[in-house]
Design a protein around this motif. Structure first.
Motif, short mmCIF file in Angstrom:
data_model
loop_
_atom_site.label_atom_id
_atom_site.label_comp_id
_atom_site.label_asym_id
_atom_site.label_seq_id
_atom_site.Cartn_x
_atom_site.Cartn_y
_atom_site.Cartn_z
N ARG A 37 47.15 42.19 -7.42
CA ARG A 37 46.42 41.46 -8.48
C ARG A 37 46.45 42.22 -9.80
NH1 ARG A 37 42.57 40.48 -4.38
NH2 ARG A 37 42.50 38.29 -3.73
N MET A 68 44.75 32.88 -13.52
CA MET A 68 43.48 32.49 -12.93
C MET A 68 43.63 32.20 -11.44
SD MET A 68 41.23 32.85 -15.20
CE MET A 68 39.88 32.06 -14.33
N ARG A 69 44.69 31.51 -11.08
CA ARG A 69 44.90 31.21 -9.66
C ARG A 69 45.25 32.46 -8.88
NH1 ARG A 69 49.07 26.55 -8.79
NH2 ARG A 69 48.29 26.80 -6.64
N GLN A 94 44.21 35.42 -9.42
CA GLN A 94 43.02 36.26 -9.22
C GLN A 94 42.14 35.74 -8.08
OE1 GLN A 94 42.62 39.29 -10.87
NE2 GLN A 94 44.70 38.68 -11.42
N HIS A 95 42.36 34.51 -7.65
CA HIS A 95 41.56 33.94 -6.56
C HIS A 95 42.36 33.81 -5.26
CE1 HIS A 95 39.20 32.65 -10.12
NE2 HIS A 95 38.18 32.77 -9.29
N ARG A 152 43.87 34.62 -1.67
CA ARG A 152 43.26 35.32 -0.54
C ARG A 152 44.24 35.65 0.57
NH1 ARG A 152 40.26 36.01 -3.89
NH2 ARG A 152 38.04 35.50 -4.07
N GLU A 168 49.55 32.65 -0.31
CA GLU A 168 49.15 32.18 -1.64
C GLU A 168 49.83 32.99 -2.73
OE1 GLU A 168 44.89 31.98 -2.02
OE2 GLU A 168 44.67 31.20 0.01
#
Length: 372
Positions: free
Chosen positions: A247, A264-265, A267-268, A270, A274
């Motif tokens: 990240r 933004m995506r 950073q989220h 998991r 992804e």
């Protein structure tokens, strides 16, 4: 146990070695062995000197060298070398320059090492292997994939498991530096898959490489990607660990290359699926994670390998499902498959408490010396 028979056209199957790695009884299970090997097991430390090499597309890779005649703690005039503060997170002490090359014996055995995901020359397995080979008089080069040497690379792209072209470039470079050396290659995990993919693609055209080895390799990338992305420990433990550093790198790239990455995506995210969907696949010419995993996998290319090659995978590797490992008919007769029951991922801890990482480099040295 494997025999030392040569490959032949009439017997194209790989040799298979199931001899055990003597993992201590106080370290049961693939997860414990993997984590202990990565964070707790004893291993020697070794320093390198660094060479920065420009790539044809305008980027660079960093190669960390050690070998007879190279002392990273001294200048040519014998004065101590100050620490390179700009090389944060690396083992390099100073830059290799043209005056260093005559010190390297050109006819020595030599090894180039390719690390795994988010690895570098400081990774325990890299340090253990480099130290063991260096102590036997080998020249050792720890090759960094782009962005892994502690210094960000210049481009929005980074590195990926199927980058056989990068393997070929780095092999060509070190051979050009020391063309008379007896070159060998070892790739671990991601680096092992990329190395095997290169060997399978090159086939009989491979030159200047006496033997190779790949350790803890996710050859069936779809199966391994699903294991790390869909299981509880894969997502909550291993993916979380890798994504912590990934990240940060992605955020830095997004700032340097606005619009190229959906920061933004990322950073989220998991899971590694992804990450590969959002960054690795589109940045390196694939449609999505599954397309990347399928096309970058080395497994379909193993029959094309024409260099003596050891493929070492523990059957309890938490990253690599045992069912995904190749059998004797899945690769060429130039390959030795060693699949011990214990060892974890890139660990193979042995010895009395607190354990050590000596078994893996000893196994690699034995293969390069005897072929078995």
């Amino acid at each position: 146990m494997a025999t030392n028979r040569p490959a032949s056209v009439s017997d194209p199957s790989a040799r298979v070695d199931t001899s055990h790695c003597p993992v201590p009884v106080w370290l049961p299970g693939g997860h414990a062995q993997t984590l202990y090997g990565a964070f707790c097991a004893q291993h020697p430390a070794i320093w390198f000197v660094r060479e920065r090499v420009d790539t044809p597309d305008g980027d660079f890779v960093d190669l960390d060298w050690c070998g007879p005649g190279l002392n990273p703690n001294e200048q040519p005039d014998g004065q101590p070398t100050p620490h390179e503060s700009g090389l944060v997170g690396t083992a390099a002490r100073r830059w290799l320059d043209i005056a260093d090359w005559p010190r390297l014996p050109a006819d020595s055995p030599a090894l180039i090492l390719f690390h795994g995901l988010e690895g570098n020359s400081l990774s325990p397995y890299m340090q253990a292997i480099a130290h063991a080979f260096r102590s036997q008089g080998w020249i050792v080069v720890a090759a960094h994939f782009r962005g892994c040497s502690g210094v960000p690379n210049r481009m929005a792209r980074a590195y990926y498991s199927g980058d056989s072209a990068e393997i070929a470039f780095m092999l060509d470079h070190v051979r050009s530096r020391l063309p008379q050396a007896r070159w060998h290659a070892v790739g671990v995990s991601l680096g092992g898959n990329a190395l095997l993919k290169h060997l399978g693609e090159a086939g009989r055209s491979i030159q200047g490489l006496e033997a190779a080895a790949a350790v803890s390799v996710p050859m069936n990338l779809p199966a391994c990607g699903q294991r790390l992305s869909d299981t509880f420990l894969g997502r909550q433990l291993y993916s979380r660990y890798f994504l912590h550093s990934i990240r940060r790198k992605i955020f830095e790239k997004a700032q340097e290359f606005p619009g190229s990455i959906d920061v933004m995506r990322t950073q989220h995210m998991r899971s590694l699926r992804e990450f590969d969907d959002l960054y690795t696949a589109p940045m390196h010419g694939y449609r999505n994670a599954l397309d990347y995993w399928t096309r970058a996998a080395s497994l379909p290319l193993l029959p094309g390998i024409r260099v003596p090659t050891l493929i070492l995978n523990a059957r309890n590797d938490p990253f690599v499902p045992e069912a995904s490992l190749p059998g004797s008919r899945d690769t060429s007769g130039d390959v030795l498959l060693h699949q011990p029951g214990q060892g974890g991922h890139a660990a193979f801890v042995t010895g009395m408490f607190p354990g050590n990482l000596r078994w893996l480099p000893t196994r690699l040295l034995h293969f390069f010396r005897t072929g078995g």
